[in-house]
Design a protein around this motif. Structure first.
Motif, PDB file in Angstrom:
ATOM      1  N   GLY A  31     -15.909   0.948  -8.361  1.00 46.46           N
ATOM      2  CA  GLY A  31     -15.317   0.780  -8.392  1.00 46.46           C
ATOM      3  C   GLY A  31     -14.440   0.439  -9.555  1.00 46.46           C
ATOM      4  N   TYR A  32     -13.719  -0.044  -9.858  1.00 43.10           N
ATOM      5  CA  TYR A  32     -12.604  -0.402 -11.141  1.00 43.10           C
ATOM      6  C   TYR A  32     -12.742  -1.290 -11.758  1.00 43.10           C
ATOM      7  CZ  TYR A  32     -10.421   2.256  -6.992  1.00 43.10           C
ATOM      8  OH  TYR A  32      -9.947   3.075  -6.049  1.00 43.10           O
ATOM      9  N   THR A  33     -12.771  -1.163 -13.382  1.00 36.72           N
ATOM     10  CA  THR A  33     -13.233  -2.506 -13.947  1.00 36.72           C
ATOM     11  C   THR A  33     -12.428  -2.336 -15.242  1.00 36.72           C
ATOM     12  OG1 THR A  33     -14.800  -4.523 -14.520  1.00 36.72           O
ATOM     13  CG2 THR A  33     -15.271  -1.887 -15.323  1.00 36.72           C
ATOM     14  N   GLY A  34     -12.748  -3.304 -16.429  1.00 36.66           N
ATOM     15  CA  GLY A  34     -12.120  -3.007 -17.309  1.00 36.66           C
ATOM     16  C   GLY A  34     -10.027  -3.406 -18.324  1.00 36.66           C
ATOM     17  N   ASN A  39      -7.272  -6.534  -8.580  1.00 38.91           N
ATOM     18  CA  ASN A  39      -7.705  -6.119  -6.776  1.00 38.91           C
ATOM     19  C   ASN A  39      -6.429  -5.008  -7.114  1.00 38.91           C
ATOM     20  OD1 ASN A  39      -8.696  -7.742  -5.723  1.00 38.91           O
ATOM     21  ND2 ASN A  39      -6.802  -9.171  -5.558  1.00 38.91           N
ATOM     22  N   PRO A  40      -6.738  -3.824  -8.254  1.00 38.26           N
ATOM     23  CA  PRO A  40      -6.386  -2.296  -8.017  1.00 38.26           C
ATOM     24  C   PRO A  40      -7.001  -1.898  -7.153  1.00 38.26           C
ATOM     25  CG  PRO A  40      -8.163  -2.739  -9.670  1.00 38.26           C
ATOM     26  CD  PRO A  40      -7.921  -3.501  -8.901  1.00 38.26           C
ATOM     27  N   THR A  50      -3.145   0.581 -15.519  1.00 38.24           N
ATOM     28  CA  THR A  50      -4.111  -0.583 -14.667  1.00 38.24           C
ATOM     29  C   THR A  50      -4.926  -0.879 -16.132  1.00 38.24           C
ATOM     30  OG1 THR A  50      -5.548   0.401 -13.792  1.00 38.24           O
ATOM     31  CG2 THR A  50      -3.643  -0.063 -12.904  1.00 38.24           C
ATOM     32  N   GLY A  51      -5.268   0.070 -16.857  1.00 38.46           N
ATOM     33  CA  GLY A  51      -6.516  -0.665 -18.112  1.00 38.46           C
ATOM     34  C   GLY A  51      -7.779   0.452 -17.238  1.00 38.46           C
ATOM     35  N   PRO A 138     -14.440  -3.209  -6.139  1.00 40.09           N
ATOM     36  CA  PRO A 138     -15.250  -2.271  -5.209  1.00 40.09           C
ATOM     37  C   PRO A 138     -13.637  -1.645  -4.849  1.00 40.09           C
ATOM     38  CG  PRO A 138     -15.676  -5.352  -5.087  1.00 40.09           C
ATOM     39  CD  PRO A 138     -14.974  -5.317  -5.697  1.00 40.09           C
ATOM     40  N   ALA A 139     -13.916  -1.074  -4.264  1.00 38.08           N
ATOM     41  CA  ALA A 139     -13.039   0.358  -4.894  1.00 38.08           C
ATOM     42  C   ALA A 139     -12.785   0.958  -3.097  1.00 38.08           C
ATOM     43  CB  ALA A 139     -12.925   1.779  -4.713  1.00 38.08           C
ATOM     44  N   GLU A 140     -11.374   1.403  -2.468  1.00 38.47           N
ATOM     45  CA  GLU A 140     -11.425   1.501  -0.655  1.00 38.47           C
ATOM     46  C   GLU A 140     -12.992   2.330  -0.316  1.00 38.47           C
ATOM     47  OE1 GLU A 140      -8.127   1.428  -3.513  1.00 38.47           O
ATOM     48  OE2 GLU A 140      -9.542   2.346  -3.649  1.00 38.47           O
TER      49      GLU A 140
END
Length: 171
Positions: A31-34, A39-40, A50-51, A138-140
């Motif tokens: 996934g993505y964070t930070g 919801n990127p 997006t950072g 969570p990522a796709e």
């Protein structure tokens, strides 16, 4: 009681398998964070605007595997001297970060980073950041368990990391 750990170490595809194969791990989610975008998407994160970092969220049983053990495993998957990405993946979205969820995790991560620095294993400074956890997205689905679904593509992506690990960690 289940606990969480969040680590960023370059491409999340390459960060799942080492944790997924450990006893006491319930799940490892890419996934993505930070970052600052809610919801990127993968496409947004890869622009570097997006950072967010690509990261993995690990749900684990601390009675079987400790957070300290997970941090030690994390180090052995990364180049902790490279602040600008990991291996062939370059950019802020691939930077190495240990995201802590409480003060105990922060202390363990900081002590571990200091011990690695003092070990002399690397000639350069340990630059992996230790930051407070933010929302984990969570990522796709096509990114989840990538190493199982696409073994040949995974092996290509993992080659530089595997060579680094062999040279620097498998001594």
């Amino acid at each position: 009681m289940k606990q969480r750990a969040i680590f960023a170490g370059g491409c999340f595809w390459c960060m799942v398998q080492p944790f997924d194969e450990q006893p006491g791990i319930y799940s490892v989610v890419s996934g993505y964070t930070g970052g600052h975008v809610e919801n990127p998407t993968y496409e947004q994160v890869t622009t570097g605007t997006t950072g967010h970092t690509e990261a993995v969220e690990i749900i684990f049983d601390p009675e079987v595997v400790s957070y300290k053990d997970l941090v030690e495993l994390y180090w052995r998957q990364t180049d902790p001297t490279d602040a600008f990405g990991q291996f062939q993946d370059r950019g802020d979205n691939y930077r190495p970060v240990i995201y802590y969820l409480n003060e105990e995790q922060k202390e363990i991560a900081e002590q571990s980073r200091q011990a690695l620095q003092e070990s002399g294993r690397f000639d350069q400074p340990i630059v992996t950041q230790i930051e407070p956890a933010q929302t984990f997205y969570p990522a796709e689905m096509y990114h989840q368990d990538f190493y199982k679904k696409n073994p040949s593509n995974f092996a290509r992506n993992h080659a530089k990391r595997a060579a680094f690990i062999k040279e620097n960690w498998d001594k």
